[in-house]
Design a protein around this motif. Structure first.
Motif: not given
Length: 236
Positions: A24, A66, A69-70, A82, A85, A89-90
């Motif tokens: 991130d 951020r 990211m997913a 990553s 986490y 969150w993802l």
């Protein structure tokens, strides 16, 4: 658009497959230190480099927003994993390693205000949060009364607390403790209220050439020989 795409080579031979690690772009120490557009230190850096060495892969870091990211991990193009986490969150069809770190979401309150005994007392009050971060426990408890006051990072939130722009903030324990030990918390606070205990892990792309079993085995070895504990202690 990606903020930038960066590479940091580990100890693996040049011909070995790369391990693309997403970081991130807004986070700070102890999670990551970025200098001249390169990830050079921090928990996420050192954990990834140790994994790369054990897996025989060259580690390449990519700084990304951020919020993407997913999606990038789900697509798997130059995006393998990553770390640090949680699934909440993802979100998405990602694979998750075994957890390896103890952390927590904390509520901190400026000493100029009475300390809340529980999170429910803050319904309708502004709470400092970080842009792009999810707080499922606070959302579940406060519902529509969860009034986020977003900032780019934890340091900015603490400055907003110090200036009186708000009285409360949600912080990660590992990062908050790091700043406290360095005298970088700019105001007097009540003892933190634990909102949720967390056990972070690594998110692995379903398209990665690295298998979840390989990742878990490397993490298990790092736990067993104390490598992870030494990384965490080094960054206290």
């Amino acid at each position: 658009m990606l903020l930038t795409a960066l590479a940091a080579t580990g100890t693996a031979a040049a011909g070995d497959p790369a391990l693309y690690v997403l970081v991130d772009g807004s986070i700070e120490m102890p999670q990551a230190r970025v200098e001249d557009g390169r990830v050079v230190d921090g928990l996420q850096y050192q954990i990834a480099m140790e994994l790369g060495q054990r897996l025989g892969r060259t580690v390449r870091f990519r700084l990304v927003p951020r919020r993407r990211m997913a999606q990038l991990l789900g697509e798997g193009h130059e995006a393998d994993l990553s770390c640090n986490y949680l699934p909440g969150w993802l979100p998405g069809p990602l694979q998750w390693s075994r957890p390896y770190l103890d952390d927590a979401d904390l509520l901190v309150t400026a000493a100029r205000r009475p300390a809340p005994a529980q999170l429910q007392e803050l319904a309708g009050q502004r709470i400092g949060t970080v842009t792009g971060f999810l707080y499922p426990e606070a959302e579940a408890v406060l519902g529509a009364g969860f009034l986020r006051d977003d900032a780019p990072n934890l340091v900015t939130n603490l400055r907003k607390l110090a200036s009186g722009r708000m009285d409360h903030a949600l912080v990660g324990r590992v990062s908050f403790d790091y700043l406290q030990r360095r005298g970088e918390v700019p105001l007097e606070l009540h003892p933190p209220l634990v909102v949720a205990k967390l056990r972070p892990a690594c998110a692995l792309s379903p398209h990665s050439s690295l298998s979840l079993a390989q990742l878990d085995a490397a993490i298990a070895a790092m736990l067993a020989d104390g490598s992870l504990a030494r990384i965490v202690e080094h960054l206290r």
